[in-house]
Design a protein around this motif. Structure first.
Motif, PDB file in Angstrom:
ATOM      1  N   MET A   1      55.435   0.000  34.097  1.00 47.49           N
ATOM      2  CA  MET A   1      56.305  -1.160  34.047  1.00 47.49           C
ATOM      3  C   MET A   1      57.466  -2.026  35.194  1.00 47.49           C
ATOM      4  N   TYR A   2      56.788  -2.947  35.495  1.00 51.06           N
ATOM      5  CA  TYR A   2      56.878  -3.611  36.570  1.00 51.06           C
ATOM      6  C   TYR A   2      58.457  -4.814  36.148  1.00 51.06           C
ATOM      7  N   VAL A   3      59.480  -4.097  36.961  1.00 55.62           N
ATOM      8  CA  VAL A   3      60.517  -5.112  36.643  1.00 55.62           C
ATOM      9  C   VAL A   3      60.719  -6.258  38.096  1.00 55.62           C
ATOM     10  N   GLU A   4      61.349  -7.411  37.683  1.00 53.87           N
ATOM     11  CA  GLU A   4      61.219  -8.360  39.022  1.00 53.87           C
ATOM     12  C   GLU A   4      62.520  -9.258  38.827  1.00 53.87           C
ATOM     13  N   THR A   5      63.175  -9.974  39.810  1.00 52.01           N
ATOM     14  CA  THR A   5      63.783 -11.277  39.147  1.00 52.01           C
ATOM     15  C   THR A   5      63.424 -12.251  40.197  1.00 52.01           C
ATOM     16  N   ILE A  11      61.495 -10.244  35.631  1.00 56.32           N
ATOM     17  CA  ILE A  11      60.360 -11.187  35.119  1.00 56.32           C
ATOM     18  C   ILE A  11      59.682  -9.182  35.145  1.00 56.32           C
ATOM     19  N   ILE A  12      58.636  -9.536  33.528  1.00 52.21           N
ATOM     20  CA  ILE A  12      58.330  -7.713  32.963  1.00 52.21           C
ATOM     21  C   ILE A  12      56.978  -8.025  33.344  1.00 52.21           C
ATOM     22  N   ARG A  13      56.153  -7.150  33.678  1.00 53.49           N
ATOM     23  CA  ARG A  13      54.403  -6.633  33.349  1.00 53.49           C
ATOM     24  C   ARG A  13      54.510  -5.588  34.412  1.00 53.49           C
ATOM     25  N   ARG A  14      53.019  -5.334  33.947  1.00 54.70           N
ATOM     26  CA  ARG A  14      52.646  -3.401  33.270  1.00 54.70           C
ATOM     27  C   ARG A  14      52.236  -3.306  34.970  1.00 54.70           C
ATOM     28  N   ARG A  23      59.669 -13.052  30.659  1.00 54.59           N
ATOM     29  CA  ARG A  23      61.055 -14.042  30.584  1.00 54.59           C
ATOM     30  C   ARG A  23      61.844 -13.299  29.800  1.00 54.59           C
ATOM     31  N   HIS A  24      63.185 -13.215  31.326  1.00 49.33           N
ATOM     32  CA  HIS A  24      64.331 -13.134  30.158  1.00 49.33           C
ATOM     33  C   HIS A  24      65.471 -13.951  31.777  1.00 49.33           C
TER      34      HIS A  24
END
Length: 167
Positions: A1-5, A11-14, A23-24
């Motif tokens: 999992m990859y998390v970015e802002t 934003i969370i991506r595989r 998206r939160h």
């Protein structure tokens, strides 16, 4: 999992540049829970099929249909959530769910939380009854000739023990 802002979003991506899974909004407070309700909803069934599945689990399906219809009228936007709570209550309180349904209809309580809480209450009552003895039994092997009395003291003794002045 990859998390970015990005700006004010998490934003969370595989994969690094893959499809966005979630998206939160960013949380700036300590200990706040940011949750997308869509993640916990069972979207594998349509609402109508979900209602039918839940109704079939009650003994009195006519009452169950009435209850779910009334819940749907009051909570149309949250009917899937309501059905999910009802399903969990059925699973957790199987022995008492039909009795709880009857109470909800009698008292016109049209909420999944009411149904769950009443079923939980009935379950706890039954657990309490089984853990308590039915009657108080007299102790056995007591010699009636033995009489015990508690020692008594004067009030001045207690005042001295507590460090106060005696009269």
């Amino acid at each position: 999992m990859y998390v970015e802002t990005q700006e004010e979003e998490l934003i969370i991506r595989r994969e690094p540049h893959g499809e966005v899974l979630a998206r939160h909004p960013l949380c700036h407070g300590k200990g706040e829970l940011i949750k997308n309700r869509q993640h916990t909803r069972d979207r594998s069934k349509g609402i109508h099929a979900y209602k039918e599945t839940v109704i079939r689990q009650f003994k009195d399906q006519e009452k169950a249909e009435q209850f779910i219809h009334e819940v749907g009228i009051r909570y149309p936007r949250y009917i899937r959530d309501q059905l999910q709570v009802i399903q969990c209550a059925i699973t957790q309180y199987r022995q008492d769910i039909d009795e709880a349904l009857a109470v909800c209809i009698k008292d016109q309580l049209w909420s999944a939380n009411d149904l769950r809480d009443i079923a939980q209450h009935f379950t706890r009552l039954k657990e309490t009854k089984t853990s308590k003895p039915n009657s108080i039994q007299e102790p056995k092997n007591i010699n009636p000739a033995i009489k015990a009395t508690a020692a008594t003291r004067e009030m001045d003794d207690y005042i001295k023990i507590l460090g106060g002045a005696s009269s």
